[in-house]
Design an enzyme around this catalytic site. Structure first.
Site, PDB file in Angstrom:
ATOM      1  N   GLU A 259       0.819  -1.209   0.000  1.00  0.00           N
ATOM      2  CA  GLU A 259       0.000   0.000   0.000  1.00  0.00           C
ATOM      3  C   GLU A 259       0.858   1.267   0.000  1.00  0.00           C
ATOM      4  O   GLU A 259       0.448   2.303  -0.542  1.00  0.00           O
ATOM      5  CB  GLU A 259      -0.951  -0.003   1.195  1.00  0.00           C
ATOM      6  CG  GLU A 259      -1.898  -1.195   1.264  1.00  0.00           C
ATOM      7  CD  GLU A 259      -2.751  -1.389   0.016  1.00  0.00           C
ATOM      8  OE1 GLU A 259      -2.945  -0.415  -0.743  1.00  0.00           O
ATOM      9  OE2 GLU A 259      -3.220  -2.522  -0.205  1.00  0.00           O
ATOM     10  N   GLU A 288      -0.879  -0.543  -9.897  1.00  0.00           N
ATOM     11  CA  GLU A 288      -0.513  -1.826  -9.301  1.00  0.00           C
ATOM     12  C   GLU A 288       0.959  -2.136  -9.512  1.00  0.00           C
ATOM     13  O   GLU A 288       1.587  -2.804  -8.683  1.00  0.00           O
ATOM     14  CB  GLU A 288      -1.388  -2.943  -9.873  1.00  0.00           C
ATOM     15  CG  GLU A 288      -1.262  -4.274  -9.162  1.00  0.00           C
ATOM     16  CD  GLU A 288      -1.782  -4.247  -7.721  1.00  0.00           C
ATOM     17  OE1 GLU A 288      -1.510  -5.212  -6.979  1.00  0.00           O
ATOM     18  OE2 GLU A 288      -2.456  -3.270  -7.334  1.00  0.00           O
TER      19      GLU A 288
END
Length: 494
Positions: A259, A288
């Site tokens: 994250e 991503e």
């Protein structure tokens, strides 16, 4: 000066209103997943629908098209105009009522999914999933010109992507991954690291690592969520979430690195794009790529742990003292087919995405009914990963994404993993001593390189433009297959 005399200022004023609505929507979603009491879902769904409709109306407004024309003629940044025009044209095609209904259904379905997963009861979730599938079909029907209806959903998250191209690169991934996983399976399994690892100590180490990468206490915060995620209401308001479990480091520690990679992307976008709709990641696959790069290619590397392992041993003396770095690396890089996507190792991870992509396409086409989804999931899991699924909670109900109605989202995880490997190769060419720097505990060169070549542009460059500028070519699965082959070849002595 009037808006007509200053079209660039008028455009940016219009975009600021949309960006502010998106800011509010993201805060509402973050609160729902971290702090909102369960009975707040009905009111939150109504509020979310209103915010989404207002943002949609401002994006579809014909006045925005005129402002774009005027700003383009006046010399506004071509990347901004391109990205906003794409948003405008897409919004014009989709009825505001459909956008609001999709948002309201997503909020309702979140609570239904959470309860259904806890009870291992797919039948309780099936009705709202059927609604989501029907809403997605209605959305796709707004774009009759696409080659495949799934393209319309995929391009919400990955502009320009096509179903046939995703099928092609995924077939190549499967072709390369399956034999690699089979070869690794012939080697002794190093087993799991013996726990427990107290979650408060995990958080201490995770935050120390995150701060070295770019986590800024004045602009970031960390919370807990059932399904970890990152939210960025603004460039200097980055919120990451985690879910620590004391029996393993894999979920909490590496999840925070994951994250943090997402958050760093948003935090390093050029301030010139603040309060515009281009001040965010250019696509979910590129996003991503940043999380996968920091979590795995950096975070599970020998170079990274050459610096951090002594600190980990200091914090977990009962568990890590006497365990050699080589053994630790084999533990945190173990390859073992597993049920849960977020727990999957690097070698098997993309197979989890292939499964979801195939099922989503079938649902949209109508060749698979929602009621038949658990059986299809279980069969494909056995085929791709060689394991049986004991429950729907550990199978078809494990991910929150279908509760959110985001069909078309899952492929970006594997596409992003491919992009991460391409950027990792390019970074080593640009920074020849990168591994040495990471071993010295200094990720600044990589962070700054990513800012210069990926982050700062926001959405003013497409993912394809970024890739071609950095690597000289487009999306390519071969660097990922090379990276995995070399990494696991060394770890497992293949």
């Amino acid at each position: 000066m009037s808006p007509a005399a200053d079209p660039i200022a008028a455009l940016r004023e219009h975009l600021a209103e949309i960006a502010d609505l998106q800011h509010v929507a993201m805060l509402m979603d973050w609160d729902q997943q971290t702090h909102m009491p369960p009975r707040g879902a009905a009111a939150r769904g109504q509020a979310a629908g209103t915010i989404e409709r207002l943002a949609h109306d401002r994006t579809a407004d014909p006045a925005l098209g005129a402002l774009l024309d005027a700003a383009e003629a006046a010399g506004e940044d071509a990347g901004l105009v391109r990205a906003v025009r794409e948003d405008h044209e897409r919004a014009r095609r989709v009825p505001a009522e459909l956008v609001a209904e999709m948002a309201e259904t997503a909020v309702e379905a979140q609570g239904v999914w959470s309860a259904a997963r806890a009870a291992d009861d797919f039948a309780a979730f099936a009705p709202v999933l059927r609604r989501h599938v029907e809403l997605c079909r209605r959305y796709a029907a707004c774009f009759p010109e696409v080659d495949h209806p799934y393209d319309a959903l995929l391009q919400r998250y990955e502009p320009g992507a096509r179903t046939d191209e995703v099928r092609r690169v995924f077939a190549r991934l499967r072709e390369g991954l399956v034999p690699l996983i089979a070869r690794i399976a012939e080697r002794p399994d190093p087993g799991d690291l013996p726990g427990p690892f107290p979650v408060d100590v995990q958080r201490t180490l995770a935050l120390e690592m995150a701060r070295s990468i770019g986590y800024d206490d004045a602009a970031w915060r960390i919370d807990e969520a059932e399904h970890p995620f990152m939210a960025n209401p603004a460039r200097d308001d980055v919120r990451i979430t985690t879910k620590e479990e004391d029996h393993t480091l894999a979920i909490g520690l590496f999840g925070v690195l994951h994250e943090t990679g997402h958050g760093l992307y948003e935090h390093q976008i050029d301030p010139a794009w603040d309060r515009t709709t281009v001040g965010t990641g250019t696509s979910l696959a590129v996003h991503e790529s940043q999380s996968r790069l920091w979590e795995n290619m950096v975070g599970r590397s020998r170079a990274f742990w050459s610096h951090w392992y002594p600190r980990a041993q200091e914090l977990f003396p009962d568990r890590l003292d006497g365990l050699a770095l080589d053994d630790f690396l084999r533990h945190v890089n173990v390859v073992r087919p597993s049920l849960i996507r977020v727990d999957a190792d690097e070698a098997t991870y993309c197979l989890h995405i292939l499964l979801r992509f195939e099922l989503e396409v079938a649902l949209l086409e109508g060749t698979l009914e929602v009621d038949d989804l658990p059986a299809a999931w279980n069969a494909r899991t056995t085929e791709l990963l060689g394991i049986d699924v004991p429950s729907d909670a550990d199978g078809v109900l494990q991910d929150v994404h279908w509760a959110h109605g985001v069909l078309g989202y899952f492929p970006t995880y594997a596409l992003g993993t491919m992009i991460a490997a391409q950027l990792w190769e390019a970074a080593h060419v640009a920074i020849p001593d990168l591994d040495h720097r990471l071993a010295a505990g200094d990720p600044a060169a990589l962070r700054d390189w990513l800012r210069a070549h990926v982050h700062r542009y926001g959405r003013t460059r497409t993912g394809d433009e970024l890739l071609r500028a950095v690597t000289g070519g487009g999306l390519d699965p071969e660097p990922l297959l090379r990276y995995l082959g070399e990494k696991y070849g060394e770890l497992y002595d293949l």
